[in-house]
Design a protein around this motif. Structure first.
Motif, mmCIF file in Angstrom:
data_model
loop_
_atom_site.group_PDB
_atom_site.id
_atom_site.type_symbol
_atom_site.label_atom_id
_atom_site.label_comp_id
_atom_site.label_asym_id
_atom_site.label_seq_id
_atom_site.Cartn_x
_atom_site.Cartn_y
_atom_site.Cartn_z
ATOM 1 N N THR A 128 0.806 -1.221 0.000
ATOM 2 C CA THR A 128 0.000 0.000 0.000
ATOM 3 C C THR A 128 0.835 1.264 0.000
ATOM 4 O O THR A 128 0.299 2.352 -0.235
ATOM 5 C CB THR A 128 -0.928 0.026 1.230
ATOM 6 N N SER A 129 2.144 1.163 0.277
ATOM 7 C CA SER A 129 2.989 2.350 0.339
ATOM 8 C C SER A 129 4.415 1.990 -0.047
ATOM 9 O O SER A 129 4.864 0.852 0.173
ATOM 10 C CB SER A 129 2.959 2.962 1.747
ATOM 11 N N MET A 130 5.131 2.960 -0.630
ATOM 12 C CA MET A 130 6.549 2.788 -0.956
ATOM 13 C C MET A 130 7.440 3.483 0.065
ATOM 14 O O MET A 130 8.663 3.479 -0.075
ATOM 15 C CB MET A 130 6.831 3.334 -2.355
ATOM 16 N N LEU A 184 20.149 5.695 5.839
ATOM 17 C CA LEU A 184 20.438 6.436 4.612
ATOM 18 C C LEU A 184 19.170 6.841 3.874
ATOM 19 O O LEU A 184 19.200 7.754 3.039
ATOM 20 C CB LEU A 184 21.307 5.591 3.674
ATOM 21 N N GLY A 185 18.082 6.162 4.134
ATOM 22 C CA GLY A 185 16.851 6.429 3.403
ATOM 23 C C GLY A 185 16.681 5.446 2.262
ATOM 24 O O GLY A 185 17.657 4.844 1.789
ATOM 25 N N PRO A 186 15.455 5.271 1.767
ATOM 26 C CA PRO A 186 15.208 4.233 0.757
ATOM 27 C C PRO A 186 15.921 4.479 -0.565
ATOM 28 O O PRO A 186 16.406 3.549 -1.195
ATOM 29 C CB PRO A 186 13.680 4.278 0.578
ATOM 30 N N ALA A 206 14.189 -0.796 0.246
ATOM 31 C CA ALA A 206 15.584 -1.138 -0.058
ATOM 32 C C ALA A 206 16.068 -2.302 0.799
ATOM 33 O O ALA A 206 16.819 -3.163 0.333
ATOM 34 C CB ALA A 206 16.478 0.086 0.158
ATOM 35 N N VAL A 207 15.653 -2.356 2.049
ATOM 36 C CA VAL A 207 16.039 -3.470 2.923
ATOM 37 C C VAL A 207 15.440 -4.772 2.406
ATOM 38 O O VAL A 207 16.106 -5.818 2.374
ATOM 39 C CB VAL A 207 15.597 -3.199 4.376
ATOM 40 N N ALA A 208 14.166 -4.731 1.972
ATOM 41 C CA ALA A 208 13.528 -5.932 1.430
ATOM 42 C C ALA A 208 14.243 -6.406 0.170
ATOM 43 O O ALA A 208 14.433 -7.612 -0.036
ATOM 44 C CB ALA A 208 12.059 -5.652 1.137
ATOM 45 N N PHE A 209 14.660 -5.461 -0.685
ATOM 46 C CA PHE A 209 15.399 -5.837 -1.895
ATOM 47 C C PHE A 209 16.737 -6.462 -1.525
ATOM 48 O O PHE A 209 17.183 -7.431 -2.156
ATOM 49 C CB PHE A 209 15.611 -4.604 -2.776
ATOM 50 N N ALA A 210 17.407 -5.920 -0.508
ATOM 51 C CA ALA A 210 18.704 -6.462 -0.089
ATOM 52 C C ALA A 210 18.562 -7.868 0.491
ATOM 53 O O ALA A 210 19.463 -8.702 0.336
ATOM 54 C CB ALA A 210 19.352 -5.532 0.933
ATOM 55 N N ILE A 211 17.459 -8.147 1.163
ATOM 56 C CA ILE A 211 17.255 -9.487 1.728
ATOM 57 C C ILE A 211 17.212 -10.527 0.617
ATOM 58 O O ILE A 211 17.682 -11.656 0.778
ATOM 59 C CB ILE A 211 15.967 -9.506 2.573
ATOM 60 N N LEU A 212 16.677 -10.147 -0.547
ATOM 61 C CA LEU A 212 16.554 -11.062 -1.681
ATOM 62 C C LEU A 212 17.523 -10.690 -2.811
ATOM 63 O O LEU A 212 17.238 -10.960 -3.982
ATOM 64 C CB LEU A 212 15.128 -11.034 -2.219
#
Length: 359
Positions: free
Chosen positions: A93-95, A290-292, A220-226
């Protein structure tokens, strides 16, 4: 009896026929563990998740036994995603500030959620090319997200994470190189679906400032996890489409192929990939302030540079070596006079001490 094997060919590194239905084993263990341990809640989405698990399981099983076209696989993935997203009410629902976006329109959020599910499901399917790689990355991701949900109080998703990790841990005993069985699409599609559910829920929960464990720069954290499956899949899909090919066409352009070309074996390739993923996860949580946008730039930039270095090393190693110029052999002209051949026979005599003398 049914010849349910993965046949070796020029694209595959194994030289013998290996069974491909290992996913049946950890699917059964995962579903039974989740059904027993999932907490009873009103309006729980668990029943829709189980329906999605069975749908994706049947798609993978059909593909492993008789083969399935990419279009039919895509339809099966959309059906499984529909059960979780629409019926289970799981949606991005949000970025949270990524690219300046915050709350998303419902239609755009729905499309983004479907796209996220499809990319993650196919990402685990595509990295399943080295013994133990997809299982190890899947176990790592589900453990990390399961731990987060355990401490944030979302026990249903913690059960899903640890249930999948337990099933994969048992499977990896037989899948670590030299593999005695493969998970096949039956397993890789299930691993992708479960981790897609966990990641989307992580984005929704961790990005909320009111949650028990809020996370900054959560996209960005979710992308880094995968990072390993996601970045590799998006890169390979982009390269194939730029060349005018189907994104689902086979090639040897994955990161694990680069590592194999550098003469790493399957165990070393898996260890390098898992270690890299762990480093990205730890760095993303450490640098979340650092921010997304900046964190995503760091994650994608370092991944692109690392992949380019691997590609250059692979290209240098596999480049054909220059063939040295042949030395010219000087031949004796036929017009030169030849030495006369003596027709006199040689006489061998033996001296009293038994030594041969040539006269």
């Amino acid at each position: 009896m049914k010849h349910l094997y993965d046949e070796p060919d020029e694209r595959k590194s194994h030289k013998s026929k290996i069974p491909t239905l290992g996913g049946i084993g950890f699917f059964a263990g995962f579903v039974m563990a989740a059904a027993v341990c999932a907490p009873s809640q009103a309006n729980s989405p668990f029943q829709y998740m189980v329906a999605a698990f069975f749908a994706i399981f049947m798609v993978g099983l059909k593909d492993d036994i008789t083969g399935l076209s990419p279009l039919k696989k895509l339809i099966g993935q959309l059906m499984a995603s529909f059960a979780v997203i629409y019926l289970g009410n799981l949606q991005i629902t949000s970025m949270y500030g990524f690219l300046g976006l915050h709350t998303l329109p419902p239609q755009f959020g729905l499309l983004l959620t479907y796209f996220t599910f499809l990319v993650i499901i196919n990402a685990f399917n595509l990295i399943d090319g080295v013994d133990g790689l997809a299982g190890s990355i899947g176990m790592l991701v589900s453990c990390v997200l399961g731990t987060y949900f355990l401490y944030s109080g979302d026990l249903l998703y913690a059960v899903l994470g640890f249930g999948l990790a337990g099933g994969l841990a048992a499977f990896l005993i037989f899948n670590i190189s030299p593999a005695r069985i493969f998970m096949g699409d039956t397993g890789s599609l299930l691993v992708g679906l479960v981790n897609a559910i966990l990641v989307v829920k992580f984005i929704e929960v961790a990005g909320n400032p009111a949650s028990k464990i809020p996370v900054q720069a959560v996209p960005a954290v979710a992308f880094a996890i995968l990072i390993i499956p996601l970045f590799d899949t998006l890169r390979v899909f982009s390269i194939r489409m730029l060349k005018g090919r189907s994104p689902f066409s086979a090639d040897r352009n994955h990161i694990h192929h680069y590592l194999l070309e550098l003469k790493l074996n399957h165990k070393q390739t898996t260890m390098v990939a898992v270690a890299s993923n762990i480093i990205y996860i730890a760095a993303a949580f450490a640098l979340q302030d650092l921010g997304p946008n900046y964190l995503m730039l760091v994650v994608v930039g370092t991944a692109a540079v690392s992949t380019m270095v691997l590609y250059l090393l692979k290209t240098r190693r596999t480049a054909p070596k220059p063939v040295p110029a042949l030395q010219t052999v000087q031949t004796v002209p036929a017009t030169l006079p030849q030495e006369p051949v003596s027709s006199k026979p040689k006489i061998l005599r033996v001296n009293p001490e038994g030594m041969l003398q040539d006269k």
